[in-house]
Design an enzyme around this catalytic site. Sequence first.
Site, short mmCIF file in Angstrom:
data_model
loop_
_atom_site.label_atom_id
_atom_site.label_comp_id
_atom_site.label_asym_id
_atom_site.label_seq_id
_atom_site.Cartn_x
_atom_site.Cartn_y
_atom_site.Cartn_z
N THR A 86 32.53 -16.85 68.52
CA THR A 86 33.49 -17.50 69.41
C THR A 86 34.79 -17.76 68.67
O THR A 86 34.81 -17.93 67.46
CB THR A 86 32.93 -18.82 69.99
N ARG A 87 35.89 -17.80 69.45
CA ARG A 87 37.19 -18.21 68.92
C ARG A 87 37.74 -19.36 69.77
O ARG A 87 38.91 -19.71 69.65
CB ARG A 87 38.18 -17.04 68.92
N ASN A 88 36.89 -19.92 70.62
CA ASN A 88 37.28 -20.99 71.53
C ASN A 88 36.39 -22.22 71.33
O ASN A 88 35.31 -22.11 70.74
CB ASN A 88 37.16 -20.52 72.99
N GLY A 107 29.06 -11.10 75.14
CA GLY A 107 29.30 -11.57 76.50
C GLY A 107 30.31 -10.73 77.25
O GLY A 107 30.69 -9.63 76.83
N ARG A 108 30.76 -11.28 78.35
CA ARG A 108 31.75 -10.61 79.20
C ARG A 108 33.08 -10.51 78.47
O ARG A 108 33.55 -11.46 77.89
CB ARG A 108 31.90 -11.39 80.50
N GLU A 118 77.67 -25.74 65.05
CA GLU A 118 78.47 -25.88 63.84
C GLU A 118 77.74 -26.69 62.77
O GLU A 118 77.86 -26.41 61.58
CB GLU A 118 79.82 -26.51 64.17
N THR A 119 76.97 -27.69 63.19
CA THR A 119 76.21 -28.49 62.23
C THR A 119 75.17 -27.64 61.52
O THR A 119 75.01 -27.71 60.30
CB THR A 119 75.50 -29.66 62.95
N ARG A 129 73.19 -13.63 62.47
CA ARG A 129 73.06 -14.48 63.66
C ARG A 129 71.58 -14.69 64.00
O ARG A 129 71.16 -15.80 64.35
CB ARG A 129 73.78 -13.84 64.85
N ALA A 182 73.85 -18.50 70.19
CA ALA A 182 72.63 -17.68 70.37
C ALA A 182 72.88 -16.53 71.35
O ALA A 182 72.31 -16.50 72.44
CB ALA A 182 71.47 -18.55 70.85
#
Length: 573
Positions: free
Chosen positions: A198-200, A291-292, A434-435, A451, A478
């Site tokens: 499992t990963r859950n 499993g499924r 600018e900051t 950028r 951006a």
Amino acid sequence: MANSPHGGVLKDLLARDSPRHAELSTEAETLPALLLSERQLCDLELLLNGGFSPLEGFMTEQDYNGVVKENRLASGALFSMPITLDVDQATIDELSLKAGARITLRDFRDDRNLAILTVEDVYKPDKALEAKEVFGGDEEHPAVQYLYKTAKDFYVGGKLEAVNRLQHYDFVELRYTPSELRAHFDKLGWAKVVAFQTRNPMHRAHRELTVRAARSHHANVLIHPVVGLTKPGDIDHFTRVRVYKALLPRYPNGMAVLGLLPLAMRMGGPREAIWHAIIRKNHGATHFIVGRDHAGPGKNSKGVDFYGPYDAQYAVEKYRDELGIEVVPFQMMTYLPDSDEYAPVDQIPQGVRTLNISGTELRARLRSGREIPEWFSYPEVVKVLRESHPPRSQQGFTIFLTGYQNSGKDQIARALQVTLNQQGGRSVSLFLGETVRHELSSELGFSREDRDKNIARIGFVASELTRSGAAVIAAPIAPFEQARQSARELVEKYGDFYLIHVATSLEYCEKTDKRGIYKKARAGEIKGFTGVDDPYEAPAKPNLVVDAETQSVRSIVHQIILLLESQGLLDRF
């Protein structure tokens, strides 16, 4: 007695090479060194401890091609997943990588020498073929994305000699190697072991599924979750392991053991199911639950499944005789409220009322603080999950304003900061363009690459602050869609990201520019100025579009506040 390893012999390189530890450690210090990535470290750990038996190193071109095309190593042994060490041309040149060369493989986290690789070949893989044959070829598949966007252009094949184990500082007592887990089974007297991948987080349905599998095969249960790399967006392994530990007492005494697997999953569906079965066989399991949609990444952006729901079960069934581990296929378990029990979906008579909560619904309930019913999960499991998923009013988020210079985004950002500070309940961080340029990116210019680096830095800082529950307001220009999307993906690992397009027209921005910056740009005194001699890509899918030419700052801030309120982020109680 534990199951025999794949290929008959467990390739535990740590045990094999321990008599030569001093000699290998000394040599490792003198060799050129390659720092391994997190995924490469996961692969190396399972190569060194025998989890990937019969492999004794990273695949040569002959082994790689056989696995990609036919699920076969050059020896003819079944193996379904390419285990490769990727490098770029610069690394090949720097380390003089060629047949016969010896290099040290090193942990990027602490510079610890882990292994020595004797190079057998350096080759350029056919990534298109690997993507198609191993993962199905869909360009949106996570492993295909990794192949094309992250993996380097060349693979290095060769045998390994173990120098040191990888150091772990979390749940050390649960990190069994294959040899250690086999010894543990022998100590417990377990003859049959059903492994569960499992990963859950696990809930009542998973407990019922594993107990049924154990009951039907007169076996014990190995809960064997992946704690390496899983699918982006999965719940972190720290939370999951606490869940598994909380769940363990719900099994009959002595029935189940928890062990952690440091695997880097590929989400490869059928191929991965075969691979997982081999790994569990190497760890001593006699049975393995499939499993499924086992190890599938779900659906692509068009809503199409990457794999069929039972493709993985068909794949392991095809090779069941060679695998040497009995595969236990299972349907999804669902709850029957009228009889207060769970049952496989294929065994439920027509017309019987059922209840289920999907993973998506569970995450939504955790985010909103809504009830998680006891028929679905145990109170102690829900408690752990809620500790890692605070209510919406305590979750961090990022407001990312983008637009031309002098579009009004700075004024909006400052006003929003004041409004959120007045609201209280969170710290509020403000990053004006600018900051940021002055404090974080002073050495960067205004090329596209620079950028993008600037936005990546903003995204990273915003993600860390969001993770700790802060409200982040960023207002850079951006101009490029990909950089904005990358920032979104970084932040959304930990909280909400809202992209606000301040769509004030260029003409208005220029007309109201009291600092004369546009005038200088038009005169050629400033180069690479967005909107003058550098492009601005309008956001394709912003969360909100505003315009400082036609709207007041107060009304725009009010719109943003309403957006946050609609998502439950400003609830105080």
